[in-house]
Design an enzyme around this catalytic site. Structure first.
Site, PDB file in Angstrom:
ATOM      1  N   THR A  78      84.417 -40.097  88.616  1.00 59.68           N
ATOM      2  CA  THR A  78      85.057 -39.517  89.795  1.00 59.68           C
ATOM      3  C   THR A  78      84.481 -38.124  89.991  1.00 59.68           C
ATOM      4  O   THR A  78      84.763 -37.214  89.203  1.00 59.68           O
ATOM      5  CB  THR A  78      86.582 -39.453  89.615  1.00 59.68           C
ATOM      6  OG1 THR A  78      87.078 -40.763  89.356  1.00 59.68           O
ATOM      7  CG2 THR A  78      87.244 -38.907  90.876  1.00 59.68           C
ATOM      8  N   LYS A 101      87.304 -43.185  96.237  1.00 62.51           N
ATOM      9  CA  LYS A 101      87.960 -43.050  94.932  1.00 62.51           C
ATOM     10  C   LYS A 101      88.886 -41.834  94.911  1.00 62.51           C
ATOM     11  O   LYS A 101      90.022 -41.899  94.409  1.00 62.51           O
ATOM     12  CB  LYS A 101      86.912 -42.928  93.824  1.00 62.51           C
ATOM     13  CG  LYS A 101      87.487 -42.658  92.428  1.00 62.51           C
ATOM     14  CD  LYS A 101      88.431 -43.758  91.973  1.00 62.51           C
ATOM     15  CE  LYS A 101      89.212 -43.380  90.712  1.00 62.51           C
ATOM     16  NZ  LYS A 101      88.379 -43.102  89.549  1.00 62.51           N
ATOM     17  N   LYS A 159      92.250 -32.270  88.494  1.00 63.60           N
ATOM     18  CA  LYS A 159      90.854 -32.153  88.931  1.00 63.60           C
ATOM     19  C   LYS A 159      90.604 -32.999  90.173  1.00 63.60           C
ATOM     20  O   LYS A 159      89.960 -32.556  91.142  1.00 63.60           O
ATOM     21  CB  LYS A 159      89.916 -32.610  87.814  1.00 63.60           C
ATOM     22  CG  LYS A 159      88.432 -32.571  88.168  1.00 63.60           C
ATOM     23  CD  LYS A 159      87.628 -33.633  87.427  1.00 63.60           C
ATOM     24  CE  LYS A 159      87.828 -35.012  88.021  1.00 63.60           C
ATOM     25  NZ  LYS A 159      86.918 -36.048  87.464  1.00 63.60           N
TER      26      LYS A 159
END
Length: 283
Positions: free
Chosen positions: A90, A166, A234
């Site tokens: 990711t 994503k 994050k």
């Protein structure tokens, strides 16, 4: 047919993916900063050696780890001719665009293919793979994808589109967790047990896997890490950066990003990302 697969990054997800590739009779060579301990995977001494393959998968933690491992050493240009590099992490949309240009410059085919699924799902070979990039490269990689996942979801011929998808998915999961926590705040205060409320919503309005998995965490007050809250924070940062790059304000994202930041600051960074609910509920 692809036979030799390189793996760079063998944490919990990478180990599960590599093990399934070995089971599918691929020759797998792997590099990991802390060493390789997966049966059947040939350890190599450097990331450059893992690029001597038909397809190399990277499962590294973030933009900085990929930059440090692949871009800064300038090793892409020494990759095996015809290599397809598949970045499964990711990462930010902006960095995905940078990777496209870096691979074009090095003459290496590139796909973004982040996945939906935690390590337990990866171990079962049931990942959902979001694949972005050249359609022919995706088809060439399909035997590898089928060995590690249950479905490949083509996201178009622009690799960064898969990264945007994503990031959006992870953003929605965290919004769902926070929504459940806030709903429990109202219902529990009025005498409804968590199990009873979740039985209602799972069998009426919200029956998806994310609601099933994370409602159980909330009901049981169990927040052992499957995916750490620090990593969830994050991903919310990546979503916020992507929105800022478009000049858009996403109010729900801003609220959940702030709440997750507060949860991590309160010491929950090493717990499961569903611990944002624990912070909201005071569990």
């Amino acid at each position: 047919m692809t036979k030799i697969v390189g793996m760079i990054g063998l944490g919990a997800m990478g180990r599960a993916i590599a093990a399934n590739l070995v089971k599918a009779d691929f020759e797998v060579k792997g590099w990991n900063r802390s060493g390789v301990d997966v049966d059947g995977v040939l350890p190599v001494d450097s990331p450059a050696e893992a690029l001597d393959a038909d397809i190399t998968l990277t499962m590294l933690s973030d933009d900085a780890a990929i930059r440090e491992t692949l871009l800064d050493p300038g090793i892409l240009s020494a990759a095996r001719p015809g290599l397809i590099h598949v970045a499964m992490s990711t990462i930010s949309v902006a960095f995905a665009h940078e990777l496209v240009l870096a691979h074009q410059h090095a003459g290496v085919r590139y796909l973004s293919a982040p996945v939906l699924g935690r390590p337990d799902v990866a171990a079962k070979g049931e990942l959902n793979i979001l694949a972005g990039g050249d359609a022919k490269a995706i088809e060439a990689a399909r035997p590898v994808f089928e060995a590690i996942g249950k479905r490949v979801w083509p996201m178009g011929e622009t690799a960064p589109a898969a990264n945007a998808a994503k990031i959006a998915c992870n953003m929605m999961i965290m919004m769902a967790i926070e929504a459940m926590a806030e709903a429990v705040t109202l219902t529990e205060a009025n005498g409804i047990a968590r199990d009873a409320f979740f039985d209602l919503i799972l069998n009426t309005l919200f029956g998806s896997r994310s609601y099933q998995v994370y409602s159980a965490n909330i009901a049981q007050r169990s927040y052992e890490p499957g995916f750490k809250a620090s990593l969830g924070l994050k991903d919310l940062r990546l979503a916020s950066e992507a929105a800022a790059g478009l000049g858009r304000t996403l109010p729900m994202l801003q609220a959940v990003h702030a709440q997750m930041g507060a949860a991590v600051d309160a010491g929950m960074g090493g717990r499961d990302w569903s611990s944002i609910a624990a912070y909201t509920l005071g569990d």
